[in-house]
Design a protein around this motif. Structure first.
Motif, PDB file in Angstrom:
ATOM      1  N   UNK A  24       4.004   2.164   3.904  1.00  0.00           N
ATOM      2  CA  UNK A  24       4.444   0.779   3.770  1.00  0.00           C
ATOM      3  C   UNK A  24       4.004   0.176   2.448  1.00  0.00           C
ATOM      4  N   UNK A  25       3.937  -1.153   2.406  1.00  0.00           N
ATOM      5  CA  UNK A  25       3.636  -1.843   1.148  1.00  0.00           C
ATOM      6  C   UNK A  25       2.491  -2.848   1.279  1.00  0.00           C
ATOM      7  N   UNK A  26       1.840  -2.858   2.439  1.00  0.00           N
ATOM      8  CA  UNK A  26       0.739  -3.807   2.638  1.00  0.00           C
ATOM      9  C   UNK A  26      -0.543  -3.267   2.029  1.00  0.00           C
ATOM     10  N   UNK A  27      -1.118  -4.064   1.129  1.00  0.00           N
ATOM     11  CA  UNK A  27      -2.352  -3.667   0.455  1.00  0.00           C
ATOM     12  C   UNK A  27      -3.571  -4.300   1.125  1.00  0.00           C
ATOM     13  N   UNK A  28      -4.695  -3.610   0.972  1.00  0.00           N
ATOM     14  CA  UNK A  28      -5.968  -4.161   1.433  1.00  0.00           C
ATOM     15  C   UNK A  28      -6.788  -4.610   0.213  1.00  0.00           C
ATOM     16  N   UNK A  29      -6.961  -3.706  -0.735  1.00  0.00           N
ATOM     17  CA  UNK A  29      -7.785  -4.007  -1.909  1.00  0.00           C
ATOM     18  C   UNK A  29      -7.013  -3.988  -3.231  1.00  0.00           C
ATOM     19  N   UNK A  30      -5.888  -3.336  -3.254  1.00  0.00           N
ATOM     20  CA  UNK A  30      -5.150  -3.195  -4.522  1.00  0.00           C
ATOM     21  C   UNK A  30      -4.314  -4.438  -4.804  1.00  0.00           C
ATOM     22  N   UNK A  31      -4.298  -4.885  -6.069  1.00  0.00           N
ATOM     23  CA  UNK A  31      -3.480  -6.058  -6.413  1.00  0.00           C
ATOM     24  C   UNK A  31      -1.992  -5.727  -6.383  1.00  0.00           C
ATOM     25  N   UNK A  32      -1.198  -6.725  -6.112  1.00  0.00           N
ATOM     26  CA  UNK A  32       0.266  -6.571  -6.097  1.00  0.00           C
ATOM     27  C   UNK A  32       0.871  -7.550  -7.091  1.00  0.00           C
ATOM     28  N   UNK A  33       1.685  -7.026  -7.967  1.00  0.00           N
ATOM     29  CA  UNK A  33       2.399  -7.859  -8.927  1.00  0.00           C
ATOM     30  C   UNK A  33       3.832  -8.008  -8.421  1.00  0.00           C
ATOM     31  N   UNK A  34       4.222  -9.214  -8.074  1.00  0.00           N
ATOM     32  CA  UNK A  34       5.534  -9.442  -7.471  1.00  0.00           C
ATOM     33  C   UNK A  34       6.692  -9.218  -8.446  1.00  0.00           C
ATOM     34  N   UNK A  35       6.376  -9.023  -9.727  1.00  0.00           N
ATOM     35  CA  UNK A  35       7.436  -8.845 -10.712  1.00  0.00           C
ATOM     36  C   UNK A  35       8.042  -7.447 -10.674  1.00  0.00           C
ATOM     37  N   UNK A  36       7.326  -6.464 -10.156  1.00  0.00           N
ATOM     38  CA  UNK A  36       7.873  -5.106 -10.161  1.00  0.00           C
ATOM     39  C   UNK A  36       8.355  -4.672  -8.784  1.00  0.00           C
ATOM     40  N   UNK A  37       9.280  -3.736  -8.795  1.00  0.00           N
ATOM     41  CA  UNK A  37       9.735  -3.122  -7.561  1.00  0.00           C
ATOM     42  C   UNK A  37       8.873  -1.910  -7.255  1.00  0.00           C
ATOM     43  N   UNK A  38       8.798  -1.560  -5.991  1.00  0.00           N
ATOM     44  CA  UNK A  38       7.905  -0.457  -5.603  1.00  0.00           C
ATOM     45  C   UNK A  38       8.584   0.487  -4.617  1.00  0.00           C
ATOM     46  N   UNK A  39       8.407   1.770  -4.839  1.00  0.00           N
ATOM     47  CA  UNK A  39       8.902   2.809  -3.938  1.00  0.00           C
ATOM     48  C   UNK A  39       7.744   3.737  -3.615  1.00  0.00           C
ATOM     49  N   UNK A  40       7.735   4.279  -2.415  1.00  0.00           N
ATOM     50  CA  UNK A  40       6.692   5.227  -2.031  1.00  0.00           C
ATOM     51  C   UNK A  40       7.319   6.472  -1.417  1.00  0.00           C
ATOM     52  N   UNK A  41       6.880   7.613  -1.886  1.00  0.00           N
ATOM     53  CA  UNK A  41       7.346   8.913  -1.387  1.00  0.00           C
ATOM     54  C   UNK A  41       6.211   9.568  -0.618  1.00  0.00           C
ATOM     55  N   UNK A  42       6.563  10.294   0.446  1.00  0.00           N
ATOM     56  CA  UNK A  42       5.539  10.945   1.261  1.00  0.00           C
ATOM     57  C   UNK A  42       5.929  12.398   1.555  1.00  0.00           C
ATOM     58  N   UNK A  43       4.947  13.273   1.460  1.00  0.00           N
ATOM     59  CA  UNK A  43       5.125  14.662   1.860  1.00  0.00           C
ATOM     60  C   UNK A  43       5.783  15.561   0.839  1.00  0.00           C
ATOM     61  N   UNK A  44       6.103  15.059  -0.332  1.00  0.00           N
ATOM     62  CA  UNK A  44       6.769  15.867  -1.352  1.00  0.00           C
ATOM     63  C   UNK A  44       5.743  16.476  -2.316  1.00  0.00           C
ATOM     64  N   UNK A  45       6.024  17.680  -2.788  1.00  0.00           N
ATOM     65  CA  UNK A  45       5.015  18.414  -3.555  1.00  0.00           C
ATOM     66  C   UNK A  45       5.413  18.703  -4.995  1.00  0.00           C
ATOM     67  N   UNK A  46       6.604  18.266  -5.413  1.00  0.00           N
ATOM     68  CA  UNK A  46       6.977  18.435  -6.821  1.00  0.00           C
ATOM     69  C   UNK A  46       7.836  17.257  -7.263  1.00  0.00           C
TER      70      UNK A  46
END
Length: 200
Positions: free
Chosen positions: A127-149
């Motif tokens: 997901x995209x919920x942070x605990x300690x890391x800052x979030x800059x609302x100006x950028x878009x964000x994608x997260x990939x999981x389980x990929x190795x290359x």
């Protein structure tokens, strides 16, 4: 050997050269896509991910032919994408795209991605919920999981399997985006995760 036969052989050789040139990336195309190659803070996999995403942005129709055609998923997860409507959808998207700028690595975006990739990876979250890391609302964000290359990371984002709104694909192929920061980390649940930040 008569003249007609010589011309015929020359034509066959010429057509063979043309066919081969269209079946692989040229050195010029690869160079244009490798905007991250001089970034010492990126791993080889992270650099490859930037390259593959840039190839899709710079040469969408050729990317469709060389990278998407015949791609049904990773060896790790099997051919779960065979006959996938998401593959067909990406095929259509790439067909209609115009070439856009290559993404340029940005250190600040990388640092944001690195912090969040580590946070998610160590906690085993998504997901995209942070605990300690800052979030800059100006950028878009994608997260990939389980990929190795790098290629599989980018294909996961572009195909966007089972993602109804195709948010990752739209972010990655947004012609207004100019900068990228991405970071890969181990993930306790998926093995790996990669956070990709994109900025206009």
């Amino acid at each position: 050997m008569d003249f007609k036969r010589i011309v015929f052989i020359a034509l066959i050789i010429f057509l063979g050269v043309i066919a081969r040139s269209q079946e692989e990336w040229s050195q010029e195309e690869l160079t244009a896509a490798k905007t991250a190659d001089t970034c010492e803070y990126l791993s080889a996999i992270e650099k490859d991910a930037v390259m593959y995403l840039n190839l899709a942005r710079l040469f969408p129709q050729k990317f469709k032919e060389l990278e998407l055609k015949g791609y049904y998923g990773t060896e790790k997860y099997g051919d779960y994408l065979k006959d996938s409507p998401w593959i067909a959808s990406l095929d259509s998207t790439l067909d209609t795209l115009s070439a856009m700028v290559a993404l340029i690595p940005d250190t600040a975006l990388f640092n944001h991605a690195k912090c969040f990739a580590k946070e998610m990876g160590d906690a085993g979250t998504t997901g995209h919920e942070r605990v300690n890391c800052p979030k800059n609302k100006k950028y878009g964000e994608c997260s990939s999981f389980g990929m190795e290359n790098g290629k599989d990371i980018v294909m996961q984002m572009l195909i966007d399997h089972n993602i109804a709104g195709l948010g990752h694909r739209k972010q990655c192929l947004d012609p207004k985006n100019k900068f990228i920061g991405l970071s890969m980390h181990t993930h306790t649940e998926w093995g790996t995760c990669c956070v990709i930040n994109l900025l206009k």
